[in-house]
Design an enzyme around this catalytic site. Structure first.
Site, PDB file in Angstrom:
ATOM      1  N   ASP A  81       4.607   1.610   5.415  1.00 55.15           N
ATOM      2  CA  ASP A  81       5.522   2.419   4.604  1.00 55.15           C
ATOM      3  C   ASP A  81       6.409   3.328   5.445  1.00 55.15           C
ATOM      4  O   ASP A  81       7.329   3.962   4.917  1.00 55.15           O
ATOM      5  CB  ASP A  81       4.730   3.316   3.629  1.00 55.15           C
ATOM      6  CG  ASP A  81       3.976   2.526   2.576  1.00 55.15           C
ATOM      7  OD1 ASP A  81       4.391   1.389   2.289  1.00 55.15           O
ATOM      8  OD2 ASP A  81       2.973   3.047   2.057  1.00 55.15           O
ATOM      9  N   ARG A 128       7.278 -10.171  -0.327  1.00 58.48           N
ATOM     10  CA  ARG A 128       6.333 -11.015  -1.061  1.00 58.48           C
ATOM     11  C   ARG A 128       7.068 -11.888  -2.081  1.00 58.48           C
ATOM     12  O   ARG A 128       6.758 -13.064  -2.244  1.00 58.48           O
ATOM     13  CB  ARG A 128       5.285 -10.140  -1.764  1.00 58.48           C
ATOM     14  CG  ARG A 128       4.305  -9.480  -0.791  1.00 58.48           C
ATOM     15  CD  ARG A 128       3.448  -8.433  -1.471  1.00 58.48           C
ATOM     16  NE  ARG A 128       2.470  -7.862  -0.553  1.00 58.48           N
ATOM     17  CZ  ARG A 128       1.950  -6.658  -0.671  1.00 58.48           C
ATOM     18  NH1 ARG A 128       2.310  -5.878  -1.691  1.00 58.48           N
ATOM     19  NH2 ARG A 128       1.060  -6.211   0.195  1.00 58.48           N
ATOM     20  N   ARG A 151      -1.291  -0.589 -10.550  1.00 56.31           N
ATOM     21  CA  ARG A 151      -0.832  -1.984 -10.523  1.00 56.31           C
ATOM     22  C   ARG A 151      -1.898  -2.936 -11.077  1.00 56.31           C
ATOM     23  O   ARG A 151      -1.585  -3.897 -11.774  1.00 56.31           O
ATOM     24  CB  ARG A 151      -0.421  -2.373  -9.104  1.00 56.31           C
ATOM     25  CG  ARG A 151       0.951  -1.823  -8.716  1.00 56.31           C
ATOM     26  CD  ARG A 151       1.348  -2.237  -7.312  1.00 56.31           C
ATOM     27  NE  ARG A 151       0.703  -1.416  -6.303  1.00 56.31           N
ATOM     28  CZ  ARG A 151       0.348  -1.846  -5.098  1.00 56.31           C
ATOM     29  NH1 ARG A 151       0.521  -3.111  -4.772  1.00 56.31           N
ATOM     30  NH2 ARG A 151      -0.205  -1.024  -4.228  1.00 56.31           N
TER      31      ARG A 151
END
Length: 308
Positions: A81, A128, A151
């Site tokens: 990140d 992805r 998620r």
């Protein structure tokens, strides 16, 4: 030790696990520390895909500001990140020993991979998404945002067939289902599975404390991957994958760049002596650019500009 090191962290379960791990390792070397949880912009804005927010280091910026203001001494991040260019005055202090790097599919039964039924897969990652569509162009990929727990809940609540996660994150907070599908064909994000601690450049005490936590092989591998990313000028706005693996005295590197729709793929595999590591990631990126990656990156930038 006289100083108590204030550890800045996001307040998600995974981020707190990572910060607590750093706290425990510092304690093993005789350093006292305390956790300072801070909510990041990336955690607050969940109704837009990351690439549409147009902020570099969306999960790290809030912690950077807290460090510069003197509210915390160090920060702990998922290294993937972190922008390849750190803010002025902030330096990389330690890369902890890396966990598994692979992506996995959490699914509700994998029979759909061998059928013609309409399939929807969820992920918030351009990398992805592009790799999935490259392999399964007939599938639909939808955006998925939020921390790991959020998620997983969204996957349960929606009629998607599956969602893509980093295996390391689910393992760390003990949420890895038994029947996940390993996506060993998917090249991970640069530095996926690695934890990074940063400190202020002038803070000799914290930097010296964190030196004890640095894992040299993980540091070298992620250096190559992030150098590749930086040279391609990717950040979180382009589908870029990179994996450097150390095999005794050799580094084996795989790098990929995809178009946003996954149709175009430029890849590279190279190995080099560990003694020749300086500039290796950049050289690999330059090869990808020379193979048409420069035009592909320009097209991606134009598409992203249109989105913003």
């Amino acid at each position: 030790m006289s100083k108590i090191i204030r550890i800045g962290t996001r307040d998600s379960e995974l981020a707190l696990w990572q910060a607590t791990t750093v706290q425990q390792k510092l304690a093993e070397h005789g350093y006292d520390s305390t956790l300072v949880p801070i909510k990041s912009t990336g955690d607050q804005v969940l109704d837009k895909p990351l690439y549409e927010l147009g902020i570099t280091g969306i999960f790290t910026k809030t912690l950077d500001i807290a460090m510069i203001k003197g509210q915390v001494d160090i920060a702990v991040h998922s290294m993937k990140d972190v922008p390849t260019q750190l803010p002025k005055g902030i330096v990389q202090a330690a890369v902890l020993e890396r966990a598994v790097t692979e992506d996995i599919l959490v699914h509700k039964g994998s029979e759909f991979l061998d059928s013609d039924v309409p399939v929807t897969i969820a992920t918030g990652s351009l990398r992805r998404k592009a790799q999935w569509l490259h392999k399964y162009p007939q599938h639909k990929v939808v955006d998925l945002r939020g921390n790991v727990n959020t998620r997983l809940i969204k996957l349960i609540e929606n009629d998607w067939q599956g969602a893509i996660f980093a295996k390391a994150g689910l393992e760390r907070i003990k949420l890895l289902p038994k029947d996940v599908l390993s996506l060993d064909w998917m090249v991970p994000a640069p530095a996926q599975g690695a934890m990074l601690t940063v400190a202020m450049e002038h803070d000799d005490f914290s930097r010296k404390a964190l030196e004890h936590l640095n894992h040299k092989e993980s540091e070298l591998a992620t250096k190559v991957e992030r150098e590749f990313l930086r040279t391609l000028e990717g950040g979180c706005t382009a589908p870029i994958g990179a994996l450097a693996q150390i095999n005794t005295d050799t580094i084996v590197f795989t790098g990929v760049l995809f178009s946003l729709d996954g149709k175009q793929r430029i890849s590279l595999e190279k190995s080099i002596s560990i003694n020749e590591i300086n500039g290796f990631g950049a050289d690999c990126a330059k090869e990808v650019l020379a193979q048409g990656g420069d035009k592909l990156m320009e097209a991606i930038r134009n598409e992203n500009s249109a989105l913003h």
